[in-house]
Enzyme design. Sequence first.
Site, PDB file in Angstrom:
ATOM      1  CE1 TYR A 122      41.393  44.134  45.623  1.00 39.75           C
ATOM      2  CE2 TYR A 122      43.349  44.378  44.282  1.00 39.75           C
ATOM      3  CZ  TYR A 122      42.161  44.879  44.762  1.00 39.75           C
ATOM      4  OH  TYR A 122      41.743  46.132  44.386  1.00 39.75           O
ATOM      5  CG  ASP A 149      49.433  52.287  40.906  1.00 39.58           C
ATOM      6  OD1 ASP A 149      49.422  53.518  40.945  1.00 39.58           O
ATOM      7  OD2 ASP A 149      48.457  51.617  40.531  1.00 39.58           O
ATOM      8  CG  HIS A 201      48.156  46.966  51.032  1.00 38.52           C
ATOM      9  ND1 HIS A 201      47.380  46.606  49.952  1.00 38.52           N
ATOM     10  CD2 HIS A 201      49.424  46.691  50.688  1.00 38.52           C
ATOM     11  CE1 HIS A 201      48.164  46.151  48.997  1.00 38.52           C
ATOM     12  NE2 HIS A 201      49.396  46.172  49.420  1.00 38.52           N
ATOM     13  CE1 TYR A 214      39.453  47.263  41.274  1.00 39.68           C
ATOM     14  CE2 TYR A 214      39.753  46.008  39.269  1.00 39.68           C
ATOM     15  CZ  TYR A 214      40.284  46.674  40.344  1.00 39.68           C
ATOM     16  OH  TYR A 214      41.649  46.755  40.484  1.00 39.68           O
ATOM     17  NE  ARG A 215      42.247  42.380  41.257  1.00 38.54           N
ATOM     18  CZ  ARG A 215      43.268  43.178  40.958  1.00 38.54           C
ATOM     19  NH1 ARG A 215      43.070  44.360  40.437  1.00 38.54           N
ATOM     20  NH2 ARG A 215      44.489  42.790  41.190  1.00 38.54           N
TER      21      ARG A 215
HETATM   22  C1  EUG Z   1      45.354  50.542  42.955  1.00 41.34           C
HETATM   23  C2  EUG Z   1      44.531  50.512  41.870  1.00 41.34           C
HETATM   24  C3  EUG Z   1      43.657  49.447  41.718  1.00 41.34           C
HETATM   25  C4  EUG Z   1      43.628  48.428  42.659  1.00 41.34           C
HETATM   26  C5  EUG Z   1      44.474  48.458  43.742  1.00 41.34           C
HETATM   27  C6  EUG Z   1      45.343  49.537  43.888  1.00 41.34           C
HETATM   28  C7  EUG Z   1      46.222  51.696  43.082  1.00 41.34           C
HETATM   29  C8  EUG Z   1      46.887  52.039  44.192  1.00 41.34           C
HETATM   30  C9  EUG Z   1      42.573  50.369  39.831  1.00 41.34           C
HETATM   31  O1  EUG Z   1      42.780  49.332  40.683  1.00 41.34           O
HETATM   32  O2  EUG Z   1      42.741  47.381  42.492  1.00 41.34           O
HETATM   33  C10 EUG Z   1      47.634  53.270  44.282  1.00 41.34           C
END
Ligand code: EUG
Length: 612
Positions: free
Chosen positions: A148, A208, A461, A542-543
Amino acid sequence: MASDSAAPPPLLSDDCHTGVPSRYFDQAVESRTRLHSNRTLPPSIPRQQQVPILPPDVTRETFTTAISELQNLLGNGNVEVNDKPLVDGWYMEHPNTHDAFHLVDQEDLVSSAIVYPGSTEEVSIILKWANQHLIPIYPISMGRNLGYGGAAPRLRGSVVVDLGRRMNKVLNIDGDAATCLVEPGVSYFKLYEEVQKTGLPLWIDTPDLSGGSVLGNCIDRGVIMGADCGWGKGYTPYGDHWANHCGMEVVLPNGEVLRTGMGALPGRDDADNPTWQAFQHAYGPSVDGIFSQSNFGIVTKMGMWLMPATEHQSYCISFPKDDDFEQIVEIIRPLALQRILGNIPQLRNVIQEIATTAKPRSHWFKEKGVMPRELIREIAKTLPCGDCAWVFYGTVYGPEETRNRQLEIIKKEFAKIPGSVFKLPQDLPDDHYIHSRVKINSGTPELKELDWLNWLPNAGHTFFAPITPTKGKDANIVYDIVTRLHHKWGFDCFPTWCVAGREMHFIANVIYDRGDPDAKRRVNGMMHEMIQTCAKEGYGEYRTHLLYQDVVAKTYGYGNQVLMRFNEMLKDTIDPNGILAPGRNGIWPKRLRGRGFELLGGDFEAPKAGSD
Ligand code: EUG
């Protein structure tokens, strides 16, 4: 901070707030070794542009004078000019100088300098300094908002305020109330370790990956300020981090210190209020929200609720057909609303089963184009998941009788889909992804999710993250747009749905080679097209990455952009000099609005340089 040495990754116990706990050391070394084995780019390349990159409207002379003043105020060692080669590093040794996962030139999203405050008072001093010199500043908690924008400021040449390096204490853990109070530099790893030290039966809730800032993730919902995270939400019943925060301390752009919620009422003898971390709603307008995903203040303390530890049982269910998708979502919704699905479960596309083996894509497929569905099928047949299309990962909580009853209902509902297969962790090999899900879903830190970064060499990514209702038809519209556009722009598509209840966060994980300028160009084109195409259907993110914050903000344009005009009204009142994180989440201060700093897409534009 970013390192490319063969030296071992730094440890939390070496007083490095970004480090790994020693119990994760081996996992970190393995992860780094695998990532670096895929690298073809050199650790760094010489910088092309004159350094440091300056913010707009600031001459080199003014900058130099201002920086030495700041050094006098905070100490020489606490201000660094960003004039050295940029090193991308990796997740656990990330830079605070730029966006490690650059989608434009590495040198484009960079700061001019980095400052390390040691206290809330020093944050106030920095804000007053910035107002005096009209130098834009950009706070980060830890800078791990990877995907991000990382540690990069939205407006290039801003001075990054790295809060975490010196403000990284867990200030309080209240075992009776199950709450904590943290500073910006506390990672999920660190909070976990501190909770373990107390011996109390409490869980944290980690995303995560666990290297991100607890405070930063929460205010990014999963911001501002001090924008960073592991990724996204967490996954225990306390997975909605914003919903589980309680009380903040915020430094306003004029340097004044505000406390939200019950914290506004001083305790006896000026102690912290005894219910600061217990009650969210207190008295008067609820202002916490305006300090999240915004640029209205710098959050220096945050209360979070901890979850009383409980028994838990994870499981996964695979579904055979691509077209099962709508029905899966229709089954999920009532189970989620009844809270029979105890946590924030994930529905993952079968390609993720391949990516989380940590093998590079080239292991299976040497060609350039998108990996064909038929090949994915053939590979899946050789993996524990078998020939399937979707895998649902969930966890139930509580005493055995409760869990068993919930599992019975869950199995019965999903069994309506012919060919679905229910498995427990013990049914799968030790190296299968589910074991990492078990940990995350029970509040235990992890690094496993880094494995899909091995997919491509020099992998970076970003995430495309729209919200959809938990309804098959809506989810399918978004899924179709995203898969179609991945095909058009030539990227493998990695869809994951994180189910909150009435809505799902759809996360398309866009993986690209940072050494391939054409791939970066295509990611940008694809991101813009996905944002616009989804918005036309009523689905919004959302972002998003710094580069797309202006366009995403514009999609929330109901009523002739009244929401943005309202945000600008707040911005101009709270931060009249426009020094705090200009442009974050699309909110520009009056001084800089409409001068070409907004990135509005169309043909992709690179960020504009400061003056010189
Ligand atoms: C993930 C989940 C997110 C996000 C970026 C990555 C999960 C990756 C729920 O938000 O903004 C496996």
